[in-house]
Design an enzyme around this catalytic site. Structure first.
Site, PDB file in Angstrom:
ATOM      1  N   ASP A 131      37.847  67.686  55.401  1.00 25.59           N
ATOM      2  CA  ASP A 131      36.693  66.969  55.922  1.00 25.59           C
ATOM      3  C   ASP A 131      36.141  66.073  54.821  1.00 25.59           C
ATOM      4  O   ASP A 131      35.909  66.534  53.692  1.00 25.59           O
ATOM      5  CB  ASP A 131      35.634  67.978  56.380  1.00 25.59           C
ATOM      6  CG  ASP A 131      34.615  67.349  57.300  1.00 25.59           C
ATOM      7  OD1 ASP A 131      35.023  66.677  58.255  1.00 25.59           O
ATOM      8  OD2 ASP A 131      33.410  67.534  57.049  1.00 25.59           O
ATOM      9  N   ASP A 181      36.226  61.790  60.790  1.00 25.24           N
ATOM     10  CA  ASP A 181      36.600  61.863  59.372  1.00 25.24           C
ATOM     11  C   ASP A 181      37.252  63.210  59.064  1.00 25.24           C
ATOM     12  O   ASP A 181      37.150  63.714  57.948  1.00 25.24           O
ATOM     13  CB  ASP A 181      35.383  61.619  58.482  1.00 25.24           C
ATOM     14  CG  ASP A 181      34.279  62.664  58.688  1.00 25.24           C
ATOM     15  OD1 ASP A 181      34.381  63.440  59.651  1.00 25.24           O
ATOM     16  OD2 ASP A 181      33.329  62.695  57.879  1.00 25.24           O
TER      17      ASP A 181
END
Length: 299
Positions: free
Chosen positions: A173, A216
């Site tokens: 992440d 993302d």
């Protein structure tokens, strides 16, 4: 005066010569009896060079054997055949084709054989492959998408079970991506995600499966891990690389990365369980301040 039979033969030859697809016919022994102009162009020989010859006299052994076996099966069934194959044209180019073949028997002449046509489906197969790739690929980064990742993970776990090997699943992440996106806009954010994808590909093996699974969020499947400890320097390397700024449109953009890793050496591990463990490990990293990794072993 020309005989009606001769006229009919000339007429039929003119008809098949007008057909744009290659057409051929063979006798019961697999020898060529005739063809049209398109087939001559396909095979790269004039009709007089191959009439009366078998596939073993015209093609390499592997290709000839494949043609012979297909023809024999058709002749034995006295039916029809439709199948796809790859063939090498006379110019050396490889084409996807569809064979349509059928058994024939002429009562008066007592001739048995097969007749076939070759339909070039190269463009159709290219389109099919492109559509399949689109269905499995993240359109922005060119990495695998979530759907492709899930299919690959299931296959990887099956291989792990068969080979009794160790598999790792990483969830990554980006830290600070939202701020970059909000500050500089989506075009800059998209350009950054593309660079992130390129960077990840540089630091994993070619056999590792890297996917973008969300805005993302990225995931990686690593098969055949020799020992769990080898993942630690890899995770530290990825974290170090992402601590360096990315240069996008002359802007220095600083983000980071958090990594959750689940390792399975158990043969009964499911895709749901390994994802759950990696997600829990990633959550723990986030809770502890981001920019690090957490490793969990699936029992």
């Amino acid at each position: 005066m020309t005989s009606p039979v001769h006229n009919e033969n000339n007429f039929m030859q003119a008809v098949i010569n007008a057909a744009p697809t290659p057409i051929f016919y063979k006798d019961a022994e697999g020898r060529y009896l005739g063809c049209n102009k398109a087939f001559e162009e396909y095979i790269g020989l004039r009709r007089e060079q191959f009439i009366g010859k078998s596939v073993f006299e015209l093609f390499d052994d592997e290709l000839a054997r494949a043609y012979f076996e297909a023809d024999k099966a058709l002749f034995d069934s006295k039916g029809t055949q439709i199948y796809e194959s790859k063939v090498s044209y006379a110019d050396g180019s490889i084409h996807d084709v569809m064979f349509h073949k059928a058994y024939f028997h002429t009562e008066e002449e007592g001739i048995e054989g097969i007749v076939g046509s070759i339909l070039d489906i190269t463009e159709r197969k290219k389109a099919e492959r492109s559509l399949k790739k689109l269905a499995l690929t993240d359109s922005l980064t060119g990495l695998d998408n979530r759907y492709s990742l899930m299919k690959s993970l299931e296959h990887s776990l099956l291989r792990q079970h068969r080979e009794n090997s160790t598999l790792a699943f990483m969830m990554l992440d980006l830290d600070g991506f939202k701020q970059v996106n909000d500050s500089y806009g989506h075009p800059t954010g998209d350009a950054l995600l593309i660079e992130v994808g390129k960077t990840l590909k540089k630091h994993f093996r070619a056999s590792d499966i890297i996917a973008r699974v969300g805005g993302d969020e990225f995931s990686v499947i690593l098969e055949s891990i020799s020992f769990t400890e080898s993942l630690i320097p890899l995770a530290n390397k990825i974290i170090a690389v992402f601590s360096e700024p990315f240069i996008i449109d002359n802007k220095k953009l600083t983000i980071g990365i958090s990594i959750g890793i689940a390792v399975s050496s158990a043969s009964g591990c499911s895709s749901e369980e390994i994802i759950k463990q990696a997600d829990a490990a990633l959550y723990q990293v986030k809770e502890n301040g981001k920019g690090s990794y957490q490793l969990a072993v699936v029992n």
